[in-house]
Design an enzyme around this catalytic site. Structure first.
Site, short mmCIF file in Angstrom:
data_model
loop_
_atom_site.label_atom_id
_atom_site.label_comp_id
_atom_site.label_asym_id
_atom_site.label_seq_id
_atom_site.Cartn_x
_atom_site.Cartn_y
_atom_site.Cartn_z
N CYS A 165 8.73 -1.07 0.33
CA CYS A 165 7.64 -0.40 -0.38
C CYS A 165 8.15 0.36 -1.59
O CYS A 165 9.35 0.62 -1.73
CB CYS A 165 6.86 0.53 0.55
SG CYS A 165 7.78 1.91 1.25
N CYS A 166 7.22 0.65 -2.50
CA CYS A 166 7.53 1.38 -3.72
C CYS A 166 8.49 0.57 -4.59
O CYS A 166 8.21 -0.58 -4.92
CB CYS A 166 8.07 2.77 -3.37
SG CYS A 166 8.12 3.92 -4.75
N ILE A 167 9.67 1.09 -4.90
CA ILE A 167 10.64 0.40 -5.75
C ILE A 167 11.51 -0.58 -4.95
O ILE A 167 12.18 -1.44 -5.52
CB ILE A 167 11.53 1.43 -6.50
CG1 ILE A 167 12.38 0.80 -7.59
CG2 ILE A 167 12.42 2.19 -5.51
CD1 ILE A 167 11.58 0.20 -8.73
N THR A 175 4.44 -3.37 -0.37
CA THR A 175 3.30 -2.56 -0.79
C THR A 175 3.79 -1.56 -1.84
O THR A 175 4.97 -1.22 -1.89
CB THR A 175 2.64 -1.83 0.40
OG1 THR A 175 1.39 -1.26 -0.01
CG2 THR A 175 3.52 -0.72 0.96
#
Length: 224
Positions: free
Chosen positions: A135-137, A197
């Site tokens: 998720c994220c980066i 995500t």
């Protein structure tokens, strides 16, 4: 049988380690769904330490494993000891530590390298056909290691809601397929068993971040 999920952290704090809210959301959802989290981090120095009040680097030096232990409440292992055979899935929360400590994405972008132990773990889960949640980066790790994979970091057009959208363009240049999505949505690459995500790549209320991370965890467990 209880599913055992490796959660790999990158330090403690959004600007130089793991994003604490994302890491907590992962651990809470794993617990809620009856899975057992096994927390790991590499025993390496951080790239640097950032004063989270001023947003500026400091001369201090810290260790990724030691700092990650704060989130894990001390129940953590050296990433070098991870054995994929006894685990069902892998999840790596986001935070700048992924781009600074687990890889060199923060300074080199698409030309980055991934930390040796981190790459070995990702390749081991992938080779064993066990699901990986990012998720994220963190999806940049998959984009770098698994050419042609499908991931999401949210949107590919920069705006106030999506301030890090250029990340998607850089991942496309690595040959992966970026899928635009909303913050509460996930994308599943069934061929590579990747679940991604956007989380805090989006400027969104924290409960929407938690919703997306929770769905990512649920999809990972469903695939495990």
């Amino acid at each position: 049988m209880t599913k055992r999920v490796a959660v790999v952290l990158a330090g403690c704090g959004v600007f130089d380690g793991s994003e604490i809210h994302e890491a907590s959301a992962v651990l809470v959802q794993l617990s809620r769904d009856g899975a057992q989290a096994e927390v790991f981090a590499p025993n390496i120095p951080q790239m640097h330490v950032v004063d989270h009040v001023k947003g500026q680097p400091t001369p201090e030096q810290r260790n990724v494993l030691v700092e990650s232990a704060r989130i894990a409440r001390g129940n953590i292992k050296d990433l070098a000891t991870l054995d994929v055979e006894g685990l069902d899935a892998l999840i790596i929360p986001g935070g700048f530590g992924v781009a600074k400590n687990l890889s060199t994405w923060a300074t080199q972008g698409k030309n980055c390298s991934v930390a040796r132990e981190v790459e070995a773990v990702l390749r081991a889960f992938h080779a064993a056909h066990k699901p990986i949640g990012l998720c994220c980066i963190s999806p940049v790790l998959a984009a770098k290691i698994f050419p042609g994979c499908e991931v999401t970091v949210g949107h590919d057009k920069e705006c106030e809601q999506w301030p890090y959208a250029k990340t998607a363009e850089a991942m496309k240049e690595l040959g992966c397929r970026h899928i635009n999505s909303q913050v509460s949505e996930v994308h599943v690459d069934h061929q590579n068993l990747l679940v991604t995500t956007s989380a805090f790549m989006c400027n969104a209320p924290i409960h929407h971040i938690h919703d997306g991370v929770g769905r990512m965890v649920q999809e990972v467990l469903r695939l495990a």
